[in-house]
Design an enzyme around this catalytic site. Structure first.
Site, PDB file in Angstrom:
ATOM      1  N   ASN A  29      -1.139 -82.318  83.152  1.00  0.00           N
ATOM      2  CA  ASN A  29      -1.718 -81.812  81.910  1.00  0.00           C
ATOM      3  C   ASN A  29      -2.879 -82.725  81.492  1.00  0.00           C
ATOM      4  OD1 ASN A  29      -2.157 -81.629  79.044  1.00  0.00           O
ATOM      5  ND2 ASN A  29      -0.321 -80.392  78.894  1.00  0.00           N
ATOM      6  N   ASP A  31      -4.813 -82.397  78.719  1.00  0.00           N
ATOM      7  CA  ASP A  31      -5.163 -82.269  77.292  1.00  0.00           C
ATOM      8  C   ASP A  31      -5.695 -83.572  76.690  1.00  0.00           C
ATOM      9  OD1 ASP A  31      -4.222 -79.696  77.346  1.00  0.00           O
ATOM     10  OD2 ASP A  31      -2.366 -80.121  76.255  1.00  0.00           O
ATOM     11  N   HIS A  32      -5.018 -84.683  77.045  1.00  0.00           N
ATOM     12  CA  HIS A  32      -5.346 -85.909  76.316  1.00  0.00           C
ATOM     13  C   HIS A  32      -6.570 -86.644  76.863  1.00  0.00           C
ATOM     14  CE1 HIS A  32      -2.318 -85.053  73.527  1.00  0.00           C
ATOM     15  NE2 HIS A  32      -1.428 -84.893  74.487  1.00  0.00           N
ATOM     16  N   ARG A  40     -15.124 -88.783  70.044  1.00  0.00           N
ATOM     17  CA  ARG A  40     -16.534 -89.103  69.819  1.00  0.00           C
ATOM     18  C   ARG A  40     -17.427 -87.861  69.835  1.00  0.00           C
ATOM     19  NH1 ARG A  40     -17.915 -94.684  70.267  1.00  0.00           N
ATOM     20  NH2 ARG A  40     -16.244 -95.633  69.095  1.00  0.00           N
ATOM     21  N   HIS A  65      -3.500 -76.972  77.366  1.00  0.00           N
ATOM     22  CA  HIS A  65      -3.027 -76.242  76.179  1.00  0.00           C
ATOM     23  C   HIS A  65      -4.215 -75.965  75.259  1.00  0.00           C
ATOM     24  CE1 HIS A  65       0.092 -76.191  72.622  1.00  0.00           C
ATOM     25  NE2 HIS A  65      -0.678 -75.122  72.629  1.00  0.00           N
ATOM     26  N   ARG A  67      -5.167 -74.985  72.002  1.00  0.00           N
ATOM     27  CA  ARG A  67      -4.518 -74.830  70.690  1.00  0.00           C
ATOM     28  C   ARG A  67      -5.416 -74.055  69.757  1.00  0.00           C
ATOM     29  NH1 ARG A  67       0.016 -78.741  70.111  1.00  0.00           N
ATOM     30  NH2 ARG A  67       0.240 -77.888  68.032  1.00  0.00           N
ATOM     31  N   ARG A  71      -7.917 -78.813  69.179  1.00  0.00           N
ATOM     32  CA  ARG A  71      -7.977 -80.270  68.973  1.00  0.00           C
ATOM     33  C   ARG A  71      -8.172 -81.058  70.270  1.00  0.00           C
ATOM     34  NH1 ARG A  71      -1.717 -81.504  67.469  1.00  0.00           N
ATOM     35  NH2 ARG A  71      -2.081 -79.834  66.003  1.00  0.00           N
ATOM     36  N   HIS A  72      -7.804 -80.437  71.394  1.00  0.00           N
ATOM     37  CA  HIS A  72      -8.131 -81.129  72.658  1.00  0.00           C
ATOM     38  C   HIS A  72      -8.935 -80.210  73.580  1.00  0.00           C
ATOM     39  CE1 HIS A  72      -4.041 -79.645  73.283  1.00  0.00           C
ATOM     40  NE2 HIS A  72      -3.492 -80.646  72.654  1.00  0.00           N
ATOM     41  N   GLU A  92      -1.358 -73.213  78.697  1.00  0.00           N
ATOM     42  CA  GLU A  92      -0.354 -73.178  77.627  1.00  0.00           C
ATOM     43  C   GLU A  92      -1.018 -72.610  76.390  1.00  0.00           C
ATOM     44  OE1 GLU A  92       1.030 -77.112  76.934  1.00  0.00           O
ATOM     45  OE2 GLU A  92       1.974 -77.275  78.879  1.00  0.00           O
ATOM     46  N   THR A 122       2.445 -82.716  68.419  1.00  0.00           N
ATOM     47  CA  THR A 122       2.561 -82.123  69.754  1.00  0.00           C
ATOM     48  C   THR A 122       3.600 -81.011  69.651  1.00  0.00           C
ATOM     49  OG1 THR A 122       3.051 -82.569  72.092  1.00  0.00           O
ATOM     50  CG2 THR A 122       4.296 -83.837  70.485  1.00  0.00           C
ATOM     51  N   THR A 123       3.812 -80.277  70.755  1.00  0.00           N
ATOM     52  CA  THR A 123       4.753 -79.164  70.710  1.00  0.00           C
ATOM     53  C   THR A 123       6.157 -79.704  70.460  1.00  0.00           C
ATOM     54  OG1 THR A 123       3.342 -78.217  72.410  1.00  0.00           O
ATOM     55  CG2 THR A 123       5.365 -77.031  71.904  1.00  0.00           C
ATOM     56  N   GLU A 173      10.211 -72.811  81.096  1.00  0.00           N
ATOM     57  CA  GLU A 173      10.010 -74.261  81.178  1.00  0.00           C
ATOM     58  C   GLU A 173      10.934 -74.903  80.157  1.00  0.00           C
ATOM     59  OE1 GLU A 173       6.042 -75.789  81.577  1.00  0.00           O
ATOM     60  OE2 GLU A 173       6.576 -77.657  80.549  1.00  0.00           O
ATOM     61  N   HIS A 213       7.529 -82.292  79.083  1.00  0.00           N
ATOM     62  CA  HIS A 213       7.291 -82.866  77.759  1.00  0.00           C
ATOM     63  C   HIS A 213       7.899 -84.263  77.664  1.00  0.00           C
ATOM     64  CE1 HIS A 213       6.350 -83.320  73.558  1.00  0.00           C
ATOM     65  NE2 HIS A 213       5.600 -82.248  73.672  1.00  0.00           N
ATOM     66  N   HIS A 236       0.716 -86.645  78.822  1.00  0.00           N
ATOM     67  CA  HIS A 236       0.412 -87.766  77.939  1.00  0.00           C
ATOM     68  C   HIS A 236       0.663 -89.119  78.614  1.00  0.00           C
ATOM     69  CE1 HIS A 236       1.146 -90.627  74.605  1.00  0.00           C
ATOM     70  NE2 HIS A 236       0.110 -89.998  74.085  1.00  0.00           N
TER      71      HIS A 236
HETATM   72  N1  PXP Z   1       4.960 -78.691  78.931  1.00  0.00           N
HETATM   73  C1  PXP Z   1       4.622 -78.090  77.768  1.00  0.00           C
HETATM   74  C2  PXP Z   1       5.026 -76.678  77.559  1.00  0.00           C
HETATM   75  C3  PXP Z   1       3.879 -78.772  76.789  1.00  0.00           C
HETATM   76  O1  PXP Z   1       3.561 -78.164  75.631  1.00  0.00           O
HETATM   77  C4  PXP Z   1       3.462 -80.090  77.054  1.00  0.00           C
HETATM   78  C5  PXP Z   1       2.619 -80.819  76.056  1.00  0.00           C
HETATM   79  O2  PXP Z   1       1.411 -80.146  75.901  1.00  0.00           O
HETATM   80  C6  PXP Z   1       3.815 -80.662  78.284  1.00  0.00           C
HETATM   81  C7  PXP Z   1       4.590 -79.954  79.195  1.00  0.00           C
HETATM   82  C8  PXP Z   1       3.377 -82.043  78.664  1.00  0.00           C
HETATM   83  O3  PXP Z   1       3.945 -82.965  77.809  1.00  0.00           O
HETATM   84  P1  PXP Z   1       3.459 -84.476  77.862  1.00  0.00           P
HETATM   85  O4  PXP Z   1       2.005 -84.473  77.526  1.00  0.00           O
HETATM   86  O5  PXP Z   1       4.308 -85.149  76.842  1.00  0.00           O
HETATM   87  O6  PXP Z   1       3.722 -84.962  79.255  1.00  0.00           O
END
Ligand code: PXP
Length: 267
Positions: A29, A31-32, A40, A65, A67, A71-72, A92, A122-123, A173, A213, A236
């Protein structure tokens, strides 16, 4: 994530998909990476570049994801991921009309429907598939009809698994957040057992099962060892660890821990 062809998701197919590769797939993932970029407002670090690097480092797929508040990951990131990635994209998203339109426009390999609250960091929990059956049904139907592999992000509860099956989603999931947050000891073991029971039940009723997650090097091993889990989605921790060791080495180590766990070896 695998090949976008098999949609029916029977128990035998699910297990075959897992054992054919000998490991559970790793979805990274990104996202971060986008969170840091957005701090920035510029273009660096680019989550698409990170996704391409992740694929080279052993990720079987990329998860992002989109959103409601962007935000990301942004819409432009999704467009670039779709055109540049050579591994499957798992998008996602919340079950809203806006997101459905975007998913149908880009047609990623997979869509994971997640609950989304604007104020959450977060979710926080899984979808209440049992309680939201009528709201979710048209989204699952449209996405499945468009050839997108749909998964539902749920808590490890048998009622949620049964409701997911009755909705026609081929994949679930399991939310591993609570397991990861619980201190090591009997309470953590109880959470692990819940996930194991749920993953076995998913296979029994013909659902492909993923999990994710909050997973990190310290928590992933017993999850990766669950034989009916086809895929883990992790973000993350890997992005954080990249600060210390680099993104590719962090992914390679995660991949190695997962493979060793599946082979019954402890790292
Ligand atoms: N799976 C789902 C459905 C999620 O929403 C997330 C967080 O966006 C993740 C996995 C990944 O979680 P993490 O970033 O904590 O590893």
């Amino acid at each position: 994530m695998g090949k976008p062809s098999s949609r029916s998701g029977t128990f035998k197919e699910g297990l075959a998909a897992v054992s054919a590769t000998g490991h559970s797939r790793l979805g990274v993932n990104v996202d971060h990476v986008a969170t840091v970029r957005n701090a920035r407002g510029g273009a660096h670090p680019d989550p698409v570049r990170a996704a391409l690097l992740a694929a080279e480092a052993g990720a079987d797929g990329i998860t992002a994801h989109l959103r409601e508040d962007r935000r990301h990951i942004s819409d432009g990131d999704i467009e670039r991921l779709m055109s540049q990635l050579r591994v499957p994209l798992n998008l996602e998203m919340a079950a809203t009309d806006e997101m459905l339109k975007i998913a149908l426009k880009y047609k990623p390999h997979a869509v994971c429907l997640v609950p989304e609250k604007r104020e959450e960091r977060t979710t926080e929990g899984g979808l209440d598939v049992a309680g939201q059956h009528n709201h979710l049904a048209p989204y699952v139907r449209e996405l499945v009809g468009a050839g997108i592999r749909v998964s539902l992000f749920i808590e490890a509860e048998l009622s949620q698994l049964d409701a997911s099956k009755s909705l026609g989603a081929p994949v679930v999931e399991l939310h591993t957040g609570l397991y990861c947050e619980t201190p090591v000891g009997p309470a953590r073991e109880k959470q692990l057992k819940r996930l194991e029971v749920a993953a076995a039940h998913a296979a029994k009723i013909g659902l492909e099962c993923h999990a994710g997650h909050g997973l990190g090097f310290d928590t992933v091993e017993p999850i990766a060892a669950i034989p009916t889990l086809a895929e883990l989605n992790i973000g993350h921790f890997l992005v954080g660890e990249a600060i210390f060791v680099g993104f590719a080495p962090a992914i390679a180590r995660m991949r190695a821990i997962m493979d060793a766990a599946r082979a019954g070896l402890s790292t």
